[in-house]
Scaffold this motif. Structure first.
Motif, PDB file in Angstrom:
ATOM      1  N   GLU A   1       9.305  -2.601  -8.145  1.00 35.59           N
ATOM      2  CA  GLU A   1       9.170  -1.276  -7.525  1.00 35.59           C
ATOM      3  C   GLU A   1       9.723  -0.236  -8.490  1.00 35.59           C
TER       4      GLU A   1
ATOM      5  N   SER B   1      10.774   3.681  -8.363  1.00 36.63           N
ATOM      6  CA  SER B   1      10.867   4.881  -7.526  1.00 36.63           C
ATOM      7  C   SER B   1      11.499   6.012  -8.325  1.00 36.63           C
TER       8      SER B   1
ATOM      9  N   THR C   1       5.136   9.343 -13.974  1.00 32.30           N
ATOM     10  CA  THR C   1       4.478   8.045 -13.842  1.00 32.30           C
ATOM     11  C   THR C   1       5.085   7.048 -14.818  1.00 32.30           C
TER      12      THR C   1
ATOM     13  N   LEU D   1       2.802   4.888   1.158  1.00 34.48           N
ATOM     14  CA  LEU D   1       2.526   3.761   0.269  1.00 34.48           C
ATOM     15  C   LEU D   1       1.245   3.054   0.710  1.00 34.48           C
TER      16      LEU D   1
ATOM     17  N   THR E   1       0.941   2.632  -4.038  1.00 30.20           N
ATOM     18  CA  THR E   1       1.602   3.889  -4.407  1.00 30.20           C
ATOM     19  C   THR E   1       1.485   4.916  -3.289  1.00 30.20           C
ATOM     20  N   ASP E   2       2.371   5.916  -3.348  1.00 27.85           N
ATOM     21  CA  ASP E   2       2.258   7.051  -2.425  1.00 27.85           C
ATOM     22  C   ASP E   2       1.659   8.262  -3.153  1.00 27.85           C
ATOM     23  N   GLN E   3       1.204   8.047  -4.388  1.00 28.10           N
ATOM     24  CA  GLN E   3       0.601   9.139  -5.155  1.00 28.10           C
ATOM     25  C   GLN E   3      -0.896   9.260  -4.809  1.00 28.10           C
TER      26      GLN E   3
ATOM     27  N   VAL F   1      -4.810   7.719  -9.528  1.00 27.38           N
ATOM     28  CA  VAL F   1      -4.424   6.711 -10.513  1.00 27.38           C
ATOM     29  C   VAL F   1      -5.322   6.885 -11.737  1.00 27.38           C
TER      30      VAL F   1
ATOM     31  N   THR G   1      -0.195   5.650 -11.820  1.00 29.54           N
ATOM     32  CA  THR G   1      -0.232   6.325 -10.520  1.00 29.54           C
ATOM     33  C   THR G   1       0.310   7.739 -10.711  1.00 29.54           C
TER      34      THR G   1
ATOM     35  N   THR H   1       9.051   9.670  -4.968  1.00 28.62           N
ATOM     36  CA  THR H   1       7.787   8.930  -4.952  1.00 28.62           C
ATOM     37  C   THR H   1       8.048   7.477  -5.331  1.00 28.62           C
ATOM     38  N   GLU H   2       7.062   6.644  -5.028  1.00 33.80           N
ATOM     39  CA  GLU H   2       7.260   5.222  -5.280  1.00 33.80           C
ATOM     40  C   GLU H   2       5.942   4.534  -5.635  1.00 33.80           C
ATOM     41  N   THR H   3       6.028   3.603  -6.575  1.00 37.66           N
ATOM     42  CA  THR H   3       4.895   2.742  -6.918  1.00 37.66           C
ATOM     43  C   THR H   3       5.390   1.309  -6.982  1.00 37.66           C
TER      44      THR H   3
END
Ligand code: GLA
Length: 391
Positions: free
Chosen positions: A205, A207, A221, A301, A320-322, A325, A355, A380-382
């Protein structure tokens, strides 16, 4: 021992149900390395020296491991993911990211291998944008445009260690960086952090958090280049890819979005169903280097992409929450870079799935906003999930 087997089984079932895997006839399995380390495999987070920058700054290398034998190495220089070793379907570990063995490689010019990219991932047209009527001029480091944060972006600075250790079900390293008002032309003092967590259930993860004291723009990113068969083993054209997007942002010749989001339907851009990367790449001028508009729209997410490499069985899912991509097929790799273990990186030897928010959003009022206000927390998180298909 019995308990361990049960844990693995439960995790495997969890992986299957989580991934919504639709591969016909494939059995999904959790990775498990069959290395010397089998008995001593455990969650761990360690630090060692990675050398010094030319101006004498100490640079560290952090190693995160989990009980499946996955091992991620991150350096405080550029908060770069240096390596990611993941078992294949037979338990053999391979490093699946391109990069360098030593700090020296990262100090020189390179195409953002594994780096955290900021303040703005991808391009800003004509290297300028306006906020509240004030124009901010940035470095034009990609022809007339601004790319990946400028000349000395977040990939070229030393990050500070905030946290390192095993927390709950994850091995964690948290790094921070303060980007000063005016750095690379961007407004506002920006305090940001990136946290890499390698979990017991085989997720890496990443973040990100940030706060500013002046209205600014931000788009962070990670720019890892993957080859799920192992770095330097060949091109990635045989990987099967699914991207959870039915539109992409159309670009001009400078790779700046025109503002049109076009349907992928019936075109070589369509990865809504798994297709090998190489199946239609010849029909895309220069190769893939496009921002996909994720169906999720961002905010929560959601599955962005899934990649399967048939010879090793490795599968990587990206959540992802973006909202976007960037799918990039290493088109500019040309054999001029010698990377880890002396491997020479040729065209298409790695793919990136960065992302992000859409390129040139600061100049595109119709794109999701990248403005960060004072008092607002950028968060944010990927998540990269690993498992494999047994043949
Ligand atoms: C991104 C861009 C590419 C290229 C690479 C770095 O993916 O979209 O055009 O600049 O980074 O080489």
């Amino acid at each position: 021992m019995k308990a361990r087997v049960w844990i693995k089984l439960v995790l495997a079932i969890a992986v299957i149900s989580m991934s919504g895997c639709e591969k016909k006839g494939a059995t999904v399995k959790k990775p498990e390395a069959k290395t010397e380390a089998k008995e001593i495999r455990q969650m761990s987070a360690n630090k060692e020296s990675f050398g010094k920058t030319p101006d004498g700054k100490q640079v560290d290398l952090y190693t995160l491991t989990n009980t499946s034998g996955i091992r991620a190495r991150i350096t405080s220089f550029g908060a770069i993911l240096v390596s990611l070793e993941v078992p294949d379907r037979d338990g053999n570990l391979a490093d699946i990211t391109l990069g360098f063995d030593k700090l020296d490689g990262y100090l020189g010019v390179h195409p953002y291998f594994g780096a955290i990219v900021g303040r703005y991932a991808n391009r800003i047209g004509k290297a300028a944008f306006k906020l509240d009527g004030v124009e901010y001029k940035l470095a034009a480091n990609n022809d007339v445009n601004h790319l990946h944060g400028g000349i000395k972006g977040f990939d070229k600075v030393v990050w500070r260690l905030e946290d390192l250790g095993v927390k709950g079900a994850g091995a964690v390293v948290k790094l921070s960086y303060i980007s000063e008002d005016g750095e690379e032309g961007y407004p506002g003092n920006l305090a940001c952090s990136v946290t890499y967590t390698l979990t017991e259930d085989d997720k890496l993860e990443i973040s990100y958090e940030a706060e500013t004291d002046k209205k600014t723009v931000l788009n962070l990113t990670n720019h890892s280049y993957f080859n799920l068969a192992g770095q330097g083993t060949g091109n990635i054209l045989g990987h099967e890819l699914m991207i959870n997007a039915d539109k992409y942002t159309v670009v001009d010749e400078g790779l700046i979005p025109t503002g049109e989001n076009r349907s992928v339907k019936g075109t070589p851009m369509d990865f809504t169903k798994p297709m090998t990367i190489g199946s239609r790449i010849g029909q895309v001028e220069g190769g893939y280097d496009h921002n996909y508009v994720l169906k999720s729209g961002g905010g929560t997410l959601a599955l962005a992409a899934k990649v399967y490499e048939p010879t090793s069985g490795r599968v990587m899912e990206i959540h992802t929450d973006q909202p976007g991509v960037q799918f990039y097929t290493g088109n500019f790799l040309d054999g001029s870079v010698t990377g880890k273990a002396g491997k020479v990186y040729q065209k298409n030897y790695g793919f990136c799935l960065e992302t992000q928010h859409f390129p040139d959003s600061p100049n595109k009022p119709d794109f999701p906003s990248v403005v960060l206000f004072p008092g607002q927390l950028y968060s944010t998180e990927t998540v990269f999930q690993f498992y494999f298909f047994i043949k």
